[in-house]
Design a protein around this motif. Structure first.
Motif, short mmCIF file in Angstrom:
data_model
loop_
_atom_site.label_atom_id
_atom_site.label_comp_id
_atom_site.label_asym_id
_atom_site.label_seq_id
_atom_site.Cartn_x
_atom_site.Cartn_y
_atom_site.Cartn_z
N ASN A 46 -0.38 -1.94 -7.03
CA ASN A 46 -0.92 -2.74 -5.94
C ASN A 46 -1.26 -4.15 -6.40
N TYR A 88 -7.57 2.27 2.46
CA TYR A 88 -6.66 1.13 2.63
C TYR A 88 -7.35 0.02 3.43
N THR A 120 -6.60 7.91 2.04
CA THR A 120 -5.66 6.79 1.89
C THR A 120 -5.79 5.82 3.06
N ASP A 130 0.32 6.51 -6.58
CA ASP A 130 -0.97 7.19 -6.66
C ASP A 130 -0.82 8.69 -6.41
N ILE A 131 -0.24 9.05 -5.28
CA ILE A 131 -0.11 10.48 -4.94
C ILE A 131 0.85 11.17 -5.90
N THR A 155 -12.75 7.51 -1.98
CA THR A 155 -11.72 8.54 -2.00
C THR A 155 -12.29 9.87 -2.49
N GLY A 214 0.81 -1.21 0.00
CA GLY A 214 0.00 0.00 0.00
C GLY A 214 0.85 1.26 0.00
N GLY A 262 -1.77 3.61 -8.92
CA GLY A 262 -1.70 2.90 -7.64
C GLY A 262 -2.31 1.51 -7.72
N THR A 318 -7.10 12.61 -9.60
CA THR A 318 -7.28 11.50 -8.66
C THR A 318 -7.50 10.19 -9.41
N THR A 366 0.69 3.83 -2.86
CA THR A 366 0.31 5.20 -2.48
C THR A 366 1.28 6.22 -3.05
N LYS A 401 -6.53 13.64 0.56
CA LYS A 401 -6.01 12.39 -0.02
C LYS A 401 -5.36 11.54 1.06
N LEU A 402 -4.65 12.14 1.97
CA LEU A 402 -4.01 11.38 3.05
C LEU A 402 -5.05 10.73 3.96
#
Length: 170
Positions: free
Chosen positions: A65, A146, A142, A35-36, A100, A28, A61, A54, A32, A138-139
């Motif tokens: 993953n 997750y 996440t 992704d970010i 998200t 993850g 991501g 996004t 991440t 976003k954090l």
């Protein structure tokens, strides 16, 4: 002793939920970053709205993953066809993408419902520029997504295959 634990945590195939959760944290984390990284790249470099950026971050991501998870975290797939397995994995991820988007909305300059709540009220004051609030969103997303992704993949996609494997060993 240390080598044995190291092998259990990082090397050996496992159906142990704790070890899979531990490994998926690493996966993850890597996903991440992809992704970010793509989200910020598309938003900051190309000026794309948070919503669109996004989606591109999500695709990057998700791909990272899936590849790492199927070889290291969940070695036993219930579905033997890799394409079908990826589609099921992706559907769970798409639900996570929806979550998200909902979580980021209050942090976004331009969202589904216009400017987000936290942006309108400049909630974080001068700590963070208002146009960067989406990163905070976003954090938060996440962490929550997750947990959704791991649980759904573990218990929907891979649990039955693990139970069958354990039953055959007895």
């Amino acid at each position: 002793m240390i080598k044995k634990w190291f092998n259990k945590l990082f090397i050996e195939e496992t159906t142990n939920t704790f070890i899979q959760f531990f490994r998926s944290l690493f996966v993850g984390g890597i996903a991440t970053v992809a992704d970010i990284g793509v989200l910020v790249l598309f938003r900051e470099l190309f000026g794309m709205p948070e919503k669109g950026a996004t989606v591109f971050g999500f695709i990057a991501g998700l791909t990272v993953n899936y590849i790492v998870s199927t070889f290291w975290v969940f070695a036993k797939a219930k579905v033997k066809n890799r394409v079908v397995d990826f589609i099921a994995f992706a559907v769970i991820g798409i639900i996570g993408l929806g979550l998200t988007e909902l979580i980021i909305a209050p942090f976004a300059m331009e969202g589904f419902f216009g400017m987000g709540y936290f942006v309108k009220h400049a909630t974080f004051g001068t700590l963070i520029p208002v146009d960067k609030y989406y990163i905070v969103g976003k954090l938060v997303a996440t962490v929550l997504v997750y947990i959704w992704n791991f649980c759904a993949r573990k218990f929907i996609l891979y649990r039955k295959a693990e139970i069958e494997d354990n039953y055959e060993l007895q």
